[in-house]
Design an enzyme around this catalytic site. Structure first.
Site, PDB file in Angstrom:
ATOM      1  CB  SER A 224      -0.955  -0.031   1.190  1.00 16.18           C
ATOM      2  OG  SER A 224      -1.970   0.936   1.048  1.00 16.18           O
ATOM      3  CD  GLU A 341      -5.354  -4.437  -3.661  1.00 16.11           C
ATOM      4  OE1 GLU A 341      -5.626  -3.787  -2.634  1.00 16.11           O
ATOM      5  OE2 GLU A 341      -4.264  -4.994  -3.845  1.00 16.11           O
ATOM      6  CG  HIS A 435      -5.687  -2.405   0.308  1.00 12.18           C
ATOM      7  ND1 HIS A 435      -4.724  -2.396  -0.680  1.00 12.18           N
ATOM      8  CD2 HIS A 435      -5.334  -1.424   1.188  1.00 12.18           C
ATOM      9  CE1 HIS A 435      -3.838  -1.436  -0.416  1.00 12.18           C
ATOM     10  NE2 HIS A 435      -4.185  -0.842   0.721  1.00 12.18           N
TER      11      HIS A 435
END
Length: 522
Positions: A224, A341, A435
Site C-alpha cells: 500500500s 482491492e 487490500h
C-alpha cells in the site's frame, strides 16, 4: 570406579561444551553498530535472532520536528534491543492496526519513533553474505508501524534472509510542507517520512554486515503506502545505490491527474492555512504545541491530509517523469495486487446502480465502461463494482508502474495477482483477497490475524509466497525448486495468479487498465 571416572569426565566435557555453546550464543546476541553495541534476543524457538528498537536517527522532537533526520547519538554499553520502539505519532486510521509497543489501544504513538528492527537466522555466523529485505509498512502515510504483529520477523528469516522493518514519520509530522519550513530549509520542505526511509537504508548500508546481511544485496519491499514508497524511492536521487531489488505490493506513485503529488507552490498555502487553524502564527510556536494537539488539528484535515510532495529537492519532478525518462533505479522488480482491492465498493451495488454510475461518471464513455465492467445481473454488477473500485484505488497505479518500468527500466519484472480469498476474520468479514490481505501470507504470520480459521490451502500458499519473495531477494528471480514456474513479465503480459493452485496466464484485464490510462492522460 574407572567407569565412574569416565562418566564423570564425560559429564564434565558435556557441561563445558554446553557452557561454551551458551557463551557463543550470548555473544551472538550482542552486535556492534557504528553507534554502539546492541543486545538482542532469540525468538521462534531460538531459530531467529531479534534486535528491536534500534535508533537509526535522532528523535525528531523539539527543534528537530519537521527537519531531515539527523544521525543517531552514540551510546556506551549494550543497548537493550529486546523490544520494539514506540510507533510514530498518528491518529487512529484502521482497526486492524495493532501495535505491540503499546500498553493500551488508545496509544497514539510518539514523535520519538525513528527506530528499526533486525531479524536474522540464529544459525548465521555474521559473515555478511545473506540477502537483506527492507520492509516499509503501509497505512496511507498516515498510520501503521513496525510493531504490528503481521510484520513479525519470526518466520521470513528462516528462509535465509535478514529482515529489517522500520518506523518512519507519518501524517503531519512526516509530510508538512509550510512556506516557513521551506524558507528555513533552503527552498524545500515536506517528505520527512521518505527521508527517514533513506536514513534507515543508509544505516543498513553501514551496519547490516555485522548482523550477517549483505549491504550490496538489499531488497526494498512494502505494501500500500509502502509500495507507493518503493516506487518513489526508485525515483529519488538520494536513495540511489542503497538497494538492489524492489518489491511492490498494491500501490504505485506514477499516477497523474487529481491523485498526483502536488508541488510546493500548490501545497504551501494550504499548509499555511492549516497552521493558522492551530492558533500558531510562527513555526516556533507550532513546534511548541504538544503532540496530541497537533494530531487533533491534523485529524480535522482528514485521514490522508498530508503526504509526499514534489519539493524540488528530495523529489525534483513528478515520479512518472523520472520513469518516463529512464532515470529511475534500474533494479529487478516484483509487483502486483490483490483481486478484491475494491471489495468495499461492491456493497449494495445492483445492475441498475452500476449503469447509473457509469452514465454519471463517464458520460459518452459509459458504454465502453460497461463492456469492461459488465452488470447484466446484480451479482455481475457486484463483481464489476469490486473490480472497478480496486482498479481505481490500487490496481491501475500498480499496473502503470510496471508497464512504464518495463519500457525504461531495462531489468526483469515479475507480476502477480493474489486471487485466493481469505476466510473471514475479526476485522475483515466476508471472504475476499482484500487490500492488505497479502501481508500475513508473505511474513508467515497467518496466526496473528484475529478471528481467522485458516485452511490447508492458506498455509500452503503462505509457504509458497515466502519462498517466491525470498528467492527474489536472493537472486532477482522468484523461481526455485518445488514452486510453480513464474514467467517474466514480457511478451503476452504473463501474470502469476497466487491461488489454489498457483497458475500463470496472460493478463485478462489489460483493456480495463488502458481505459484508465486514457482517462489518466487528461
Amino acid at each position: 570406579m574407572f567407569a565412574g571416572r569416565l562418566m564423570g569426565k564425560a559429564t564434565l566435557i558435556a557441561v563445558v561444551m554446553l557452557s561454551l555453546g551458551m557463551m557463543a550464543m550470548a555473544e551472538s546476541l550482542v552486535v556492534k553498530t557504528v553507534d554502539g553495541k546492541v543486545r538482542g534476543k532469540l525468538i521462534n524457538n531460538r531459530a531467529v535472532r531479534a534486535f528491536q528498537g534500534i535508533p537509526y536517527a535522532m528523535p525528531p522532537v523539539g527543534d528537530l520536528r519537521w527537519k531531515a533526520p539527523q544521525p543517531a547519538a552514540k551510546w556506551k554499553g549494550d543497548l537493550d534491543a529486546t523490544k520494539y520502539g514506540h510507533h510514530c505519532a498518528q491518529n487512529h486510521v484502521y482497526d486492524d492496526m495493532i501495535f505491540q509497543d503499546s500498553a493500551t489501544s488508545d496509544d497514539l504513538g510518539s514523535e520519538d519513533c525513528l527506530t528499526l528492527n533486525v531479524f536474522t537466522p540464529a544459525s548465521e555466523k555474521g559473515n555478511g553474505k545473506l540477502p537483506v529485505m527492507f520492509w516499509i509498512h503501509g497505512g496511507g502515510y498516515a498510520g501503521g508501524g513496525s510493531s504490528e504483529p503481521r510484520h513479525n520477523g519470526d518466520f521470513l528469516p528462516t528462509k535465509g534472509v535478514v529482515l529489517v522493518t522500520i518506523n518512519y514519520r507519518l501524517g503531519v509530522f512526516g509530510f508538512l510542507a509550510l512556506p516557513e519550513l521551506t524558507a528555513e530549509q533552503g527552498g524545500a520542505s515536506g517528505n520527512y517520512g521518505l527521508m527517514d526511509m533513506v536514513a534507515a537504508l543508509q544505516w543498513v548500508k553501514q551496519n547490516i554486515g555485522e548482523f550477517g546481511g549483505d549491504a550490496n544485496n538489499v531488497t526494498i519491499f512494502g505494501e500500500s503506502a509502502g509500495s507507493f514508497a518503493v516506487s518513489t524511492l526508485m525515483a529519488a536521487p538520494s536513495a540511489q545505490g542503497l538497494f538492489a531489488k524492489a518489491i511492490g505490493e498494491s500501490g504505485g506513485a506514477l499516477i497523474t491527474g487529481p491523485l498526483a503529488m502536488e508541488t510546493l507552490a500548490v501545497r504551501g498555502p494550504k499548509e499555511d492555512e492549516w497552521m493558522k487553524s492551530t492558533g500558531a502564527t510562527t513555526l516556533a510556536e507550532l513546534r511548541a504545541i504538544p503532540t496530541g494537539k497537533i494530531l487533533d488539528s491534523a485529524g480535522k484535515k482528514g485521514t490522508v491530509g498530508f503526504g509526499p510532495i514534489i519539493d524540488g529537492k528530495f523529489l525534483t519532478e513528478p515520479v512518472i517523469d523520472t520513469y518516463n525518462a529512464g532515470k529511475q533505479a534500474k533494479v529487478p522488480l516484483l509487483a502486483g495486487f490483490n483481486r478484491d482491492e475494491g471489495s468495499f465498493f461492491a456493497i449494495g451495488m445492483t445492475a441498475e446502480k452500476l449503469k447509473a454510475m457509469a452514465v454519471q461518471r463517464f458520460g459518452e464513455k459509459a458504454e465502453a465502461f460497461l463492456k469492461l465492467y459488465p452488470g447484466a445481473t446484480d451479482v455481475e454488477a457486484g463483481r464489476s463494482a469490486a473490480d472497478f473500485g480496486g482498479d481505481q484505488f490500487i490496481a491501475f497505479g500498480t499496473w502503470k508502474w510496471m508497464e512504464i518500468d518495463r519500457k525504461t527500466g531495462d531489468k526483469d519484472i515479475y507480476r502477480y495477482k493474489l486471487d485466493l480469498a481469505a476466510p473471514p476474520s475479526k476485522f475483515h468479514p466476508g471472504s475476499f483477497a482484500f487490500h492488505s490481505d497479502d501481508i500475513e501470507y508473505i511474513f508467515g504470520t497467518l496466526d496473528t490475524r484475529p478471528g481467522s480459521v485458516w485452511r490447508p490451502e492458506d498455509r500452503k500458499l503462505s509457504e509458497q509466497m515466502m519462498s517466491y519473495w525470498t528467492n527474489f531477494a536472493k537472486k532477482g528471480d522468484p523461481n526455485g525448486p518445488g514452486l510453480p514456474d513464474w514467467p517474466k513479465y514480457g511478451e503476452g503480459d504473463p501474470v502469476l495468479h497466487l491461488d489454489n493452485p498457483i497458475t500463470s496466464r496472460p493478463d485478462e484485464n489489460r483493456g480495463r487498465y488502458e481505459f484508465w490510462l486514457d482517462g489518466d492522460k487528461k
